[in-house]
Design an enzyme around this catalytic site. Structure first.
Site, PDB file in Angstrom:
ATOM      1  N   SER A  36       0.866  -1.176   0.000  1.00  0.00           N
ATOM      2  CA  SER A  36       0.000   0.000   0.000  1.00  0.00           C
ATOM      3  C   SER A  36       0.905   1.229   0.000  1.00  0.00           C
ATOM      4  CB  SER A  36      -0.871  -0.020   1.260  1.00  0.00           C
ATOM      5  OG  SER A  36      -1.460   1.240   1.496  1.00  0.00           O
ATOM      6  N   ARG A  37       0.323   2.400  -0.300  1.00  0.00           N
ATOM      7  CA  ARG A  37       1.108   3.628  -0.129  1.00  0.00           C
ATOM      8  C   ARG A  37       1.218   3.963   1.348  1.00  0.00           C
ATOM      9  NH1 ARG A  37      -2.342   7.621  -3.591  1.00  0.00           N
ATOM     10  NH2 ARG A  37      -3.898   6.454  -2.423  1.00  0.00           N
ATOM     11  N   TYR A  58       4.964   0.647  -2.848  1.00  0.00           N
ATOM     12  CA  TYR A  58       4.848  -0.324  -3.944  1.00  0.00           C
ATOM     13  C   TYR A  58       6.227  -0.835  -4.366  1.00  0.00           C
ATOM     14  CZ  TYR A  58       0.034   1.500  -4.412  1.00  0.00           C
ATOM     15  OH  TYR A  58      -1.265   1.882  -4.188  1.00  0.00           O
ATOM     16  N   HIS A  79      -1.973   1.884 -13.125  1.00  0.00           N
ATOM     17  CA  HIS A  79      -1.568   0.526 -13.532  1.00  0.00           C
ATOM     18  C   HIS A  79      -0.269   0.545 -14.331  1.00  0.00           C
ATOM     19  CE1 HIS A  79      -6.111  -0.913 -13.567  1.00  0.00           C
ATOM     20  NE2 HIS A  79      -5.679  -0.606 -12.360  1.00  0.00           N
ATOM     21  N   LYS A  97      -8.963  -4.330 -14.714  1.00  0.00           N
ATOM     22  CA  LYS A  97      -9.559  -3.570 -15.799  1.00  0.00           C
ATOM     23  C   LYS A  97      -9.856  -2.161 -15.278  1.00  0.00           C
ATOM     24  CE  LYS A  97     -13.523  -3.022 -14.273  1.00  0.00           C
ATOM     25  NZ  LYS A  97     -13.945  -2.015 -13.455  1.00  0.00           N
TER      26      LYS A  97
HETATM   27  N1  LIG Z   1     -13.177  -6.876 -11.274  1.00  0.00           N
HETATM   28  C1  LIG Z   1     -14.064  -6.142 -10.634  1.00  0.00           C
HETATM   29  O1  LIG Z   1     -15.161  -6.598 -10.344  1.00  0.00           O
HETATM   30  C2  LIG Z   1     -13.713  -4.751 -10.223  1.00  0.00           C
HETATM   31  C3  LIG Z   1     -14.566  -4.076  -9.353  1.00  0.00           C
HETATM   32  C4  LIG Z   1     -14.192  -2.800  -8.918  1.00  0.00           C
HETATM   33  C5  LIG Z   1     -13.016  -2.229  -9.399  1.00  0.00           C
HETATM   34  N2  LIG Z   1     -12.227  -2.897 -10.271  1.00  0.00           N
HETATM   35  C6  LIG Z   1     -10.984  -2.280 -10.764  1.00  0.00           C
HETATM   36  O2  LIG Z   1     -10.030  -2.327  -9.716  1.00  0.00           O
HETATM   37  C7  LIG Z   1      -9.255  -1.115  -9.686  1.00  0.00           C
HETATM   38  C8  LIG Z   1      -9.389  -0.454  -8.326  1.00  0.00           C
HETATM   39  O3  LIG Z   1     -10.761  -0.171  -8.077  1.00  0.00           O
HETATM   40  P1  LIG Z   1     -11.321  -0.004  -6.583  1.00  0.00           P
HETATM   41  O4  LIG Z   1     -12.770   0.249  -6.725  1.00  0.00           O
HETATM   42  O5  LIG Z   1     -10.860  -1.116  -5.724  1.00  0.00           O
HETATM   43  O6  LIG Z   1     -10.599   1.370  -6.175  1.00  0.00           O
HETATM   44  P2  LIG Z   1     -10.289   1.917  -4.721  1.00  0.00           P
HETATM   45  O7  LIG Z   1     -11.224   1.326  -3.721  1.00  0.00           O
HETATM   46  O8  LIG Z   1     -10.193   3.383  -4.847  1.00  0.00           O
HETATM   47  O9  LIG Z   1      -8.851   1.292  -4.389  1.00  0.00           O
HETATM   48  C9  LIG Z   1      -7.740   1.548  -5.174  1.00  0.00           C
HETATM   49  C10 LIG Z   1      -6.498   1.507  -4.302  1.00  0.00           C
HETATM   50  O10 LIG Z   1      -5.406   1.894  -5.124  1.00  0.00           O
HETATM   51  C11 LIG Z   1      -4.430   2.561  -4.332  1.00  0.00           C
HETATM   52  N3  LIG Z   1      -3.984   3.776  -5.052  1.00  0.00           N
HETATM   53  C12 LIG Z   1      -2.791   3.954  -5.658  1.00  0.00           C
HETATM   54  N4  LIG Z   1      -2.666   5.171  -6.181  1.00  0.00           N
HETATM   55  C13 LIG Z   1      -3.812   5.800  -5.896  1.00  0.00           C
HETATM   56  C14 LIG Z   1      -4.264   7.110  -6.130  1.00  0.00           C
HETATM   57  N5  LIG Z   1      -3.515   8.025  -6.788  1.00  0.00           N
HETATM   58  N6  LIG Z   1      -5.481   7.442  -5.690  1.00  0.00           N
HETATM   59  C15 LIG Z   1      -6.248   6.559  -5.040  1.00  0.00           C
HETATM   60  N7  LIG Z   1      -5.868   5.289  -4.760  1.00  0.00           N
HETATM   61  C16 LIG Z   1      -4.655   4.931  -5.189  1.00  0.00           C
HETATM   62  C17 LIG Z   1      -5.063   2.848  -2.985  1.00  0.00           C
HETATM   63  O11 LIG Z   1      -4.480   1.950  -2.041  1.00  0.00           O
HETATM   64  P3  LIG Z   1      -3.204   2.367  -1.141  1.00  0.00           P
HETATM   65  O12 LIG Z   1      -3.154   3.852  -1.099  1.00  0.00           O
HETATM   66  O13 LIG Z   1      -3.524   1.727   0.172  1.00  0.00           O
HETATM   67  O14 LIG Z   1      -2.031   1.774  -1.808  1.00  0.00           O
HETATM   68  C18 LIG Z   1      -6.521   2.481  -3.151  1.00  0.00           C
HETATM   69  O15 LIG Z   1      -7.079   1.884  -2.004  1.00  0.00           O
HETATM   70  C19 LIG Z   1      -9.738  -0.288 -10.881  1.00  0.00           C
HETATM   71  O16 LIG Z   1      -8.916  -0.557 -11.986  1.00  0.00           O
HETATM   72  C20 LIG Z   1     -11.152  -0.837 -11.112  1.00  0.00           C
HETATM   73  O17 LIG Z   1     -11.617  -0.683 -12.422  1.00  0.00           O
HETATM   74  C21 LIG Z   1     -12.545  -4.152 -10.660  1.00  0.00           C
END
Ligand SMILES: NC(=O)c1ccc[n+]([C@@H]2O[C@H](COP(=O)([O-])OP(=O)(O)OC[C@H]3O[C@@H](n4cnc5c(N)ncnc54)[C@H](OP(=O)(O)O)[C@@H]3O)[C@@H](O)[C@H]2O)c1
Length: 332
Positions: A36-37, A58, A79, A97
């Site tokens: 995580s960050r 990371y 990504h 994705k």
């Molecule tokens: N397959 C599926 O069903 C599905 C469902 C939802 C989302 N997704 C995909 O999964 C990815 C993440 O979605 P999510 O809904 O899980 O997002 P999220 O809840 O916002 O989580 C993303 C994580 O990425 C990290 N991160 C790194 N750089 C960041 C930045 N500049 N701003 C914000 N967060 C950052 C953060 O973790 P740390 O800061 O702790 O490192 C954050 O908790 C996307 O590509 C989305 O399209 C897939």
């Protein structure tokens, strides 16, 4: 490489919480580390999911020699830089994705994957759902004749919040990259790459796309008509029309349990194939097996399809006036 494939999670957000649970039903794979960050978020995630190691950056997980594959679950623009660095570190990848925020970004990751020979796959879990596998087998057997068109919709109502990644352009916001990727990848899987896309839609005040309708034109009469939205809910229905019948993929089609086969002149046949675990297991199995067997990519979610889908999404977004960018700073 150990006999068990060792996974690391990058970006412990909402989806990582769900996906990591499915390792419980995947043989020969284990989630061992998270990055995580924030050290506190990594520690918390590792403790709750029983992981061995938690990194507060990371970069640290990239240097862990006891991690074979990284699952990248950050927002889309984050990504690209992570994937490139991971490939240089010899880590195989499952990248959420949409694969990247931009087409050149996707091409760069794919080029490096091919150059290094390291396995990379987009986490398009739809293609691995048992009901979708059954649908493809039926189509390959000629159950509906030649596929001529695809309809699909996927939309949710989300309250507008400019700070949320769904609406913030700097975090790859917008309906197309978040949900449109499912309808486009579904059409790509069945019809291949179209000649052109025509997009209509609207934007949020942040400049991210709120909703879009896409017409994919294959220049030979085949078409796909696709709808996506973050403004209003859509049923999540897909239909595949052939010259000898059609298949309904019941909602929500991006992880369906049931399809209904309508052969011309016959009663409908309902086919139900529930997923293993929450349904993420199937993509985890595909990557685990691919890595163990020394393959470079998946036949089910090939990198050429990932690139074609990314190009189409960015093309459609640009028609609506949306330009995405990668975030090179995520690793600094
Ligand atoms: N397959 C599926 O069903 C599905 C469902 C939802 C989302 N997704 C995909 O999964 C990815 C993440 O979605 P999510 O809904 O899980 O997002 P999220 O809840 O916002 O989580 C993303 C994580 O990425 C990290 N991160 C790194 N750089 C960041 C930045 N500049 N701003 C914000 N967060 C950052 C953060 O973790 P740390 O800061 O702790 O490192 C954050 O908790 C996307 O590509 C989305 O399209 C897939």
């Amino acid at each position: 490489m150990s006999t068990q494939i060792r996974w690391g999670v990058v970006g412990p957000g909402r989806i990582a919480e769900k996906v990591v649970e499915d390792f419980a039903v995947v043989d020969g794979a284990r989630a061992v580390a998270v990055a995580s960050r924030s050290q506190a978020r990594a520690d918390d995630f590792a403790a709750r999911h029983g992981l061995d190691r938690a990194y507060g950056s990371y970069k640290e997980i990239l240097a862990d020699p006891d991690v074979d594959v990284l699952y990248v679950a950050t927002p889309h623009p984050q990504h690209h830089a992570i994937a490139l660095a991971a490939l240089r570190a010899g880590k195989a990848l499952l990248v959420e994705k949409s694969f990247t925020a931009t087409t050149p970004g996707a091409a760069e990751v794919i080029d490096l994957a091919r150059e290094t020979g390291v396995f990379v796959m987009e986490a398009m879990w739809t293609r691995f759902q048992p009901a979708v596998v059954a649908m493809r087998e039926l189509i390959a057997d000629g159950a509906i004749g030649e596929v001529r068109s695809v309809q699909a919709d996927l939309g949710v109502t989300r309250e507008y919040d400019p700070a949320d990644r769904l609406f913030d352009l700097a975090l790859g916001g917008g309906a197309l990259l978040d949900l449109g990727v499912y309808v486009v990848s579904f059409a790509q899987m069945l019809l291949g790459t179209p000649e052109r896309v025509v997009a209509a839609g609207s934007l949020f005040p942040s400049g991210a796309d709120a909703e879009a309708a896409l017409l994919l034109d294959y220049a030979d009469g085949r078409t796909a008509t696709l709808t996506t939205s973050l403004r209003n809910a859509l049923p999540g229905q897909a239909r595949v029309f052939g010259t000898a019948g059609w298949i309904d993929v019941l909602p929500r089609f991006h992880h369906p349990e049931t399809i209904v086969l309508h052969r011309a002149g016959a009663d409908p046949e309902t086919i139900t194939r529930p997923p293993l675990g929450a349904g993420y297991s199937h993509e985890l199995i595909a990557v685990t097996e691919g890595v163990r067997e020394g393959r470079q990519e998946s036949d089910v979610m090939p990198l050429a399809d990932t690139l074609a889908v990314q190009r189409l999404l960015n093309d459609a977004a640009e028609q609506l006036g949306v330009r995405h960018a990668e975030d090179p700073a995520v690793l600094t």
